[in-house]
Design a protein around this motif. Structure first.
Motif, PDB file in Angstrom:
ATOM      1  N   LEU A 169       0.814  -1.211   0.000  1.00 57.31           N
ATOM      2  CA  LEU A 169       0.000   0.000   0.000  1.00 57.31           C
ATOM      3  C   LEU A 169       0.851   1.266   0.000  1.00 57.31           C
ATOM      4  CD1 LEU A 169      -2.717  -1.115   2.577  1.00 57.31           C
ATOM      5  CD2 LEU A 169      -3.063  -0.721   0.126  1.00 57.31           C
ATOM      6  N   LEU A 170       1.966   1.244   0.716  1.00 60.41           N
ATOM      7  CA  LEU A 170       2.810   2.431   0.831  1.00 60.41           C
ATOM      8  C   LEU A 170       3.641   2.693  -0.417  1.00 60.41           C
ATOM      9  CD1 LEU A 170       4.078   2.025   4.496  1.00 60.41           C
ATOM     10  CD2 LEU A 170       2.704   3.937   3.640  1.00 60.41           C
ATOM     11  N   LEU A 171       4.112   1.632  -1.069  1.00 64.73           N
ATOM     12  CA  LEU A 171       5.091   1.788  -2.137  1.00 64.73           C
ATOM     13  C   LEU A 171       4.518   1.667  -3.536  1.00 64.73           C
ATOM     14  CD1 LEU A 171       8.081  -0.217  -0.608  1.00 64.73           C
ATOM     15  CD2 LEU A 171       7.462   2.182  -0.301  1.00 64.73           C
ATOM     16  N   GLY A 190      -1.823   1.899   4.465  1.00 68.98           N
ATOM     17  CA  GLY A 190      -0.545   1.208   4.657  1.00 68.98           C
ATOM     18  C   GLY A 190       0.146   1.624   5.938  1.00 68.98           C
ATOM     19  N   ALA A 191       0.118   2.922   6.240  1.00 69.39           N
ATOM     20  CA  ALA A 191       0.725   3.403   7.486  1.00 69.39           C
ATOM     21  C   ALA A 191       0.005   2.838   8.695  1.00 69.39           C
ATOM     22  CB  ALA A 191       0.703   4.929   7.513  1.00 69.39           C
ATOM     23  N   ALA A 192      -1.333   2.779   8.626  1.00 70.29           N
ATOM     24  CA  ALA A 192      -2.097   2.233   9.738  1.00 70.29           C
ATOM     25  C   ALA A 192      -1.789   0.750   9.948  1.00 70.29           C
ATOM     26  CB  ALA A 192      -3.591   2.429   9.488  1.00 70.29           C
ATOM     27  N   VAL A 193      -1.672   0.008   8.851  1.00 69.22           N
ATOM     28  CA  VAL A 193      -1.346  -1.419   8.968  1.00 69.22           C
ATOM     29  C   VAL A 193       0.048  -1.590   9.581  1.00 69.22           C
ATOM     30  CG1 VAL A 193      -0.895  -3.532   7.666  1.00 69.22           C
ATOM     31  CG2 VAL A 193      -2.861  -2.113   7.094  1.00 69.22           C
ATOM     32  N   LEU A 194       0.992  -0.746   9.180  1.00 69.80           N
ATOM     33  CA  LEU A 194       2.334  -0.822   9.762  1.00 69.80           C
ATOM     34  C   LEU A 194       2.292  -0.525  11.254  1.00 69.80           C
ATOM     35  CD1 LEU A 194       5.341  -1.238   9.092  1.00 69.80           C
ATOM     36  CD2 LEU A 194       5.518   1.235   8.775  1.00 69.80           C
ATOM     37  N   GLY A 195       1.445   0.440  11.660  1.00 68.78           N
ATOM     38  CA  GLY A 195       1.294   0.715  13.083  1.00 68.78           C
ATOM     39  C   GLY A 195       0.755  -0.487  13.844  1.00 68.78           C
ATOM     40  N   ALA A 209       9.388   5.507  12.227  1.00 71.01           N
ATOM     41  CA  ALA A 209      10.148   6.698  11.827  1.00 71.01           C
ATOM     42  C   ALA A 209      10.625   6.606  10.388  1.00 71.01           C
ATOM     43  CB  ALA A 209      11.341   6.905  12.765  1.00 71.01           C
ATOM     44  N   ALA A 210      10.735   5.385   9.848  1.00 66.66           N
ATOM     45  CA  ALA A 210      11.206   5.211   8.469  1.00 66.66           C
ATOM     46  C   ALA A 210      10.257   5.828   7.458  1.00 66.66           C
ATOM     47  CB  ALA A 210      11.397   3.726   8.163  1.00 66.66           C
ATOM     48  N   ARG A 219       4.405  17.582   5.120  1.00 67.44           N
ATOM     49  CA  ARG A 219       3.134  17.513   5.841  1.00 67.44           C
ATOM     50  C   ARG A 219       2.462  16.165   5.643  1.00 67.44           C
ATOM     51  NH1 ARG A 219       0.145  23.396   4.963  1.00 67.44           N
ATOM     52  NH2 ARG A 219       1.678  24.667   6.121  1.00 67.44           N
ATOM     53  N   ARG A 220       2.532  15.644   4.424  1.00 69.78           N
ATOM     54  CA  ARG A 220       1.901  14.353   4.158  1.00 69.78           C
ATOM     55  C   ARG A 220       2.644  13.247   4.896  1.00 69.78           C
ATOM     56  NH1 ARG A 220      -0.127  12.079  -1.674  1.00 69.78           N
ATOM     57  NH2 ARG A 220      -1.656  13.718  -1.278  1.00 69.78           N
ATOM     58  N   LYS A 221       3.956  13.313   4.930  1.00 72.15           N
ATOM     59  CA  LYS A 221       4.726  12.288   5.655  1.00 72.15           C
ATOM     60  C   LYS A 221       4.393  12.305   7.140  1.00 72.15           C
ATOM     61  CE  LYS A 221       8.777  13.585   4.073  1.00 72.15           C
ATOM     62  NZ  LYS A 221      10.218  13.622   3.733  1.00 72.15           N
ATOM     63  N   LEU A 222       4.305  13.496   7.701  1.00 66.87           N
ATOM     64  CA  LEU A 222       3.967  13.587   9.119  1.00 66.87           C
ATOM     65  C   LEU A 222       2.553  13.062   9.381  1.00 66.87           C
ATOM     66  CD1 LEU A 222       5.505  17.073  10.017  1.00 66.87           C
ATOM     67  CD2 LEU A 222       6.451  14.805  10.456  1.00 66.87           C
ATOM     68  N   LEU A 223       1.654  13.271   8.424  1.00 69.90           N
ATOM     69  CA  LEU A 223       0.304  12.728   8.562  1.00 69.90           C
ATOM     70  C   LEU A 223       0.330  11.203   8.541  1.00 69.90           C
ATOM     71  CD1 LEU A 223      -2.757  13.139   8.706  1.00 69.90           C
ATOM     72  CD2 LEU A 223      -2.767  13.320   6.203  1.00 69.90           C
ATOM     73  N   LEU A 224       1.135  10.640   7.661  1.00 70.70           N
ATOM     74  CA  LEU A 224       1.269   9.181   7.602  1.00 70.70           C
ATOM     75  C   LEU A 224       1.861   8.631   8.897  1.00 70.70           C
ATOM     76  CD1 LEU A 224       2.593   8.718   3.948  1.00 70.70           C
ATOM     77  CD2 LEU A 224       0.297   8.251   4.800  1.00 70.70           C
ATOM     78  N   MET A 225       2.860   9.317   9.429  1.00 73.61           N
ATOM     79  CA  MET A 225       3.462   8.872  10.685  1.00 73.61           C
ATOM     80  C   MET A 225       2.461   8.978  11.829  1.00 73.61           C
ATOM     81  SD  MET A 225       7.236  10.605  10.161  1.00 73.61           S
ATOM     82  CE  MET A 225       7.934   9.997  11.701  1.00 73.61           C
ATOM     83  N   ALA A 226       1.633  10.019  11.807  1.00 72.90           N
ATOM     84  CA  ALA A 226       0.602  10.156  12.838  1.00 72.90           C
ATOM     85  C   ALA A 226      -0.427   9.037  12.725  1.00 72.90           C
ATOM     86  CB  ALA A 226      -0.081  11.518  12.712  1.00 72.90           C
ATOM     87  N   ALA A 227      -0.806   8.683  11.493  1.00 69.86           N
ATOM     88  CA  ALA A 227      -1.747   7.577  11.303  1.00 69.86           C
ATOM     89  C   ALA A 227      -1.157   6.264  11.809  1.00 69.86           C
ATOM     90  CB  ALA A 227      -2.120   7.457   9.822  1.00 69.86           C
ATOM     91  N   ALA A 228       0.119   6.044  11.540  1.00 68.50           N
ATOM     92  CA  ALA A 228       0.779   4.832  12.016  1.00 68.50           C
ATOM     93  C   ALA A 228       0.853   4.809  13.539  1.00 68.50           C
ATOM     94  CB  ALA A 228       2.178   4.727  11.416  1.00 68.50           C
ATOM     95  N   ALA A 229       1.190   5.945  14.138  1.00 68.92           N
ATOM     96  CA  ALA A 229       1.253   6.015  15.597  1.00 68.92           C
ATOM     97  C   ALA A 229      -0.120   5.795  16.219  1.00 68.92           C
ATOM     98  CB  ALA A 229       1.821   7.369  16.030  1.00 68.92           C
TER      99      ALA A 229
END
Length: 430
Positions: A169-171, A190-195, A209-210, A219-229
């Motif tokens: 999903l991410l790549l 994809g970020a949520a599944v990784l979380g 963090a990767a 901004r989009r990357k930080l949003l993805l990291m927030a979704a994963a967290a």
């Protein structure tokens, strides 16, 4: 332009340009070794698989109204159940009727093959049969991770499946869209599944963090990291909210506060942390936690994080910085401008952070094999063969003759060597 960026963004994989048939023969030889190893694992007498029996025994105990975190309530085991309380209901469909316990080996094999098929490629628009076979060989034979999953029956196979889904999903959307223009929805999923994967084994949280290395605006990357967290925290909050008593028992079990029973906290696994602890003990400083943690950090930085950072920055540095852009801004711009190379760096970062975790068990190297499988197909032929040799051939051949991979540093050492091979290198003369 660096070698990895030029090869990753150019389209056809470097292996295609190598010419000759020997890379294909190397893939087929590795596949034959893996097929033999998997056949032996499946044909072995069913004397192992203790983890799948523990997990399903915990589900049965929970259904019977017993506390599954007390080993005395689990049938035919002396080991404890380590997962969050919410997983007891999540695993219930898997354990109903005893089918999984009785037939987990072929089921795990099918799931591992699905993992290999789900994994995305980097820098290619189509998938050759060699690439598919290559990924399958690495997933099933890499670092003996799958061997240990089969031997223990551990639910790491489910973590691997979720990891493969997450990477797809991410790549894959980025590969098709390019330059950060892909739809945000699959990437958020994809970020949520990784979380959720990291919530399965809490010590792997730093892997999130990767996501910063994805070829996206900041901004989009930080949003993805927030979704994963958020996905990482969700099972914990659900356990505390809906299973408060079991949550207290879970905490007591994993921290060794329940007397007279096994605890994950008492387990010792070969890792960079154990190397630091062992060295500290030899110089009489084993009791100093601050020294051990500092040494552990120094070893992780020296062997893994610094080589990764230097290699990645060498790719970015020749592009220079526009105006008053900071180094971080220069990195952001370079990642967006080189999406295929950025995706490779993202997966390498996950690999690096996985190696630095304080307690990687033998079966968790199945995850490392997944990262390797994503990275290996688009390598130049010589490097691809080197990775196959280190990740697949050596551990399989060694495991057939010695016990070096039982409780030793064999898996970790080979994973480190493979990581160094996979690191991006500057192209000569650029």
């Amino acid at each position: 332009m660096t070698g990895i960026a030029s090869s990753a963004d150019a389209g056809p994989p470097a292996a295609n340009a190598s010419g000759g048939r020997w890379p294909t023969w190397s893939i087929l030889l590795a596949t034959a070794l893996v097929a033999d190893s998997v056949t032996v694992d499946l044909a072995a007498e069913n004397t192992f698989g203790w983890d799948v029996r523990i997990n399903c025994a915990a589900v049965d105990a929970h259904l019977a109204g017993l506390d599954p975190y007390f080993v005395k309530n689990l049938k035919d085991t002396k080991l404890s159940y380590p997962y969050l309380p919410v997983t007891l209901d999540a695993f219930r469909p898997l354990c109903t009727g005893g089918f999984l316990v009785a037939h987990y080996k072929p089921i795990y094999l099918v799931l591992a093959v699905i993992c290999a098929l789900l994994l995305p490629g980097l820098g290619t628009t189509c998938r050759r049969w060699q690439d598919t076979v290559l990924r399958g060989a690495v997933v099933l034979g890499g670092f003996l991770g799958f061997d240990w999953v089969v031997a223990t029956g551990n639910f790491e196979i489910l973590s691997g499946l979720l990891t493969a889904v997450s990477l797809a999903l991410l790549l894959r959307p980025l590969r098709s869209g390019g330059r950060g223009e892909a739809s945000l929805v699959p990437q958020l999923a994809g970020a949520a599944v990784l979380g959720l994967v990291t919530a399965f084994k809490l010590v792997f949280l730093p892997i999130l963090a990767a996501l910063y290395f994805l070829p996206q605006p900041r901004r989009r990357k930080l949003l993805l990291m927030a979704a994963a967290a958020g996905a990482f925290v969700l099972p914990i909050l659900a356990s505390l909210a809906f299973y408060p008593d079991l949550s207290r028992s879970w905490h007591s079990a994993i921290t060794g506060q329940i007397p007279g029973q096994h605890s994950p906290a008492s387990e010792v696994n070969p890792s960079l942390l154990l190397i630091a602890s062992t060295f500290a003990g030899r110089i009489g400083l084993a009791g100093s936690k601050l020294f051990v943690i500092g040494l552990y950090a120094a070893i992780a930085i020296t062997l893994v994080l610094a080589p990764f950072a230097v290699s990645a920055w060498r790719m970015v540095r020749p592009q220079g910085r526009a105006g008053n852009a900071s180094r971080l801004q220069a990195l952001d711009h370079w990642l967006v401008d080189h999406p295929a190379a950025a995706m490779r760096i993202t997966v390498l970062a996950m690999y690096a952070l996985y190696l630095c975790t304080p307690r990687p068990k033998e079966y968790t190297f199945f995850q490392v094999a997944l990262y390797t499988a994503v990275l290996v197909a688009d390598l130049p032929a010589m490097m691809m063969v080197a990775v196959l040799t280190v990740a697949v051939a050596i551990p399989i051949l060694a495991s057939a003759s010695v016990t070096a991979f039982m409780g030793g540093y064999g898996q970790l050492a080979l994973a480190l060597i493979c990581f160094w091979i996979l690191l991006p290198h500057e192209q000569q003369g650029t």
